[in-house]
Design an enzyme around this catalytic site. Sequence first.
Site, short mmCIF file in Angstrom:
data_model
loop_
_atom_site.label_atom_id
_atom_site.label_comp_id
_atom_site.label_asym_id
_atom_site.label_seq_id
_atom_site.Cartn_x
_atom_site.Cartn_y
_atom_site.Cartn_z
N LYS A 1 -12.81 28.73 43.66
CA LYS A 1 -12.85 27.28 43.90
C LYS A 1 -13.75 26.92 45.07
CE LYS A 1 -8.69 26.26 41.36
NZ LYS A 1 -8.32 27.63 40.94
C1 LIG Z 1 -8.07 28.02 39.63
C2 LIG Z 1 -8.13 29.47 39.30
C3 LIG Z 1 -8.30 29.93 37.98
C4 LIG Z 1 -8.33 29.00 36.78
O1 LIG Z 1 -9.47 28.21 36.72
P1 LIG Z 1 -9.49 26.89 35.79
O2 LIG Z 1 -10.72 26.17 36.18
O3 LIG Z 1 -8.23 26.14 36.15
O4 LIG Z 1 -9.48 27.33 34.38
C5 LIG Z 1 -8.42 31.29 37.76
N1 LIG Z 1 -8.34 32.17 38.78
C6 LIG Z 1 -8.18 31.77 40.06
C7 LIG Z 1 -8.08 32.80 41.13
C8 LIG Z 1 -8.08 30.40 40.37
O5 LIG Z 1 -7.90 30.01 41.65
#
Ligand SMILES: *Cc1c(COP(=O)(O)O)cnc(C)c1O
Length: 475
Positions: free
Chosen positions: A113
């Site tokens: 993120k």
């Molecule tokens: C948020 C997240 C995901 C999922 O991503 P999406 O965009 O919600 O599909 C997968 N792995 C980690 C470590 C995350 O923080």
Amino acid sequence: MLYVSTRGHADRKHFCEILLEGLAPDGGLYLPESYPKVNEAMLAKWRGLPYHALAFEILSLYIDDIPAEDLKAICRKTYTQDVFGSAEIVPLKPLEEGVYLEALSNGPTLAFKDMAMQLLGNLFEYELARRGEELNILGATSGDTGSAAEYAMRGKKGVRVFMTSPNGRMSPFQQAQMFSLQDENIHNLAVEGVFDDCQDIVKAVSNDLDFKRKYRIGTVNSINWARLVAQVVYYFAGYFQATSGRVQAIPEKVRFAVPSGNFGNICAGHVARMMGLPIDKLVLGTNENDVLDEFFRTGVYRVRSSADTHETSSPSMDISKASNFERFVFDLLGRDGARVKSLFGEQLSATGKFDLGADPAFRQAGPRYGFVSGKSTHADRLATIRDTHKRFGVTIDTHTADGLKVARSHLQPGVPMIVLETAQPIKFAGTIVEALGHEPERPAKFEGIEALPRRVTVIAPDVRAIKDFISARCA
Ligand SMILES: *Cc1c(COP(=O)(O)O)cnc(C)c1O
């Protein structure tokens, strides 16, 4: 470039107009009116670029209301070796022949993120200064989103963050990451309740339109288009790295495998593919919360109740519905906004599900859009972490393990498979110990963070209390 709503009833807008907005006024999500196309000459030109320059090239196709020099400076300032730990920003690690991990998790909070949120922080600061406005970001987190938002917004002029989280329920590492921030514009609110209570409070505050307007309340959740478009860049960067050194007349294809929850990450892959990046398949992996795997297998999209949402060892994928999914369905249904409105508006609120199984459009999800899917369980996660450690000496996190597990059912000789590594194992150390019998390595800058002084307010699950906390800090 103008943006339209997936429900077809909002004015078309420019990038900076939707940057600080959440949902479109008709309840839909914003998408560009059309996807800009890349050709072989562009791909050839972009291949050697440093990440920040590649980001500028891609973002400038979508942003026509920030002067090029400013956008260039924002990209350069965001994607640095200093912040992301390597010159490549998203380096590839080879596993078995033809399979790679693309490390999206070397940013400040060790999860993917950061890739988008770091850019969002700089875009927000830029746009707010230009408008002479302030913004108070109110959010709810069970871990990765909240910490990425705080590390992106810390010290930014014109922005305050109020982040609610369920008191005592995040992993010790995640709590330490968030609560050790001492920046004056970052406020941690540990709500005496569960994650749903936090979300309900955020919703209630946002639904109070007078309060929202008066205190300029905004969000940074994954439906924000700017986050999504920032993620498109690493699909290109992964493609260039996996196909480097192979000069061919016809561009080589690659596959991406993406551990998925809210469909934000893989939706960026869909956009990259629509732009013409030669992606053969987009392999979607879920954990036990298999809302999306069920859709791609059957055409049924069924929102889960909270009782039906499992707490798993890949917790950032523990979702009851996939908030970005509406964007893909809009494209799948030939951009029929009225139909999307009826499915995601009326049908979901009335019955909690819809079924496209008999629709000819649904049968195109694989052949035309490249989607395939699979599911991974706690046992799969442990086995994949163990196996990867044993064969390659690489420790992967639980979410990445879900992606890799599903990727292995969709390998094709000669087609590189790029598995997106979405977090560092240290964030989910408990499960790593369960799999390997020892703690994962901890990056040096996180030594001892659990012992740092904490800045957090424990607060009742009460809308009034949260509003009072916010208004007292906005005087
Ligand atoms: C948020 C997240 C995901 C999922 O991503 P999406 O965009 O919600 O599909 C997968 N792995 C980690 C470590 C995350 O923080």
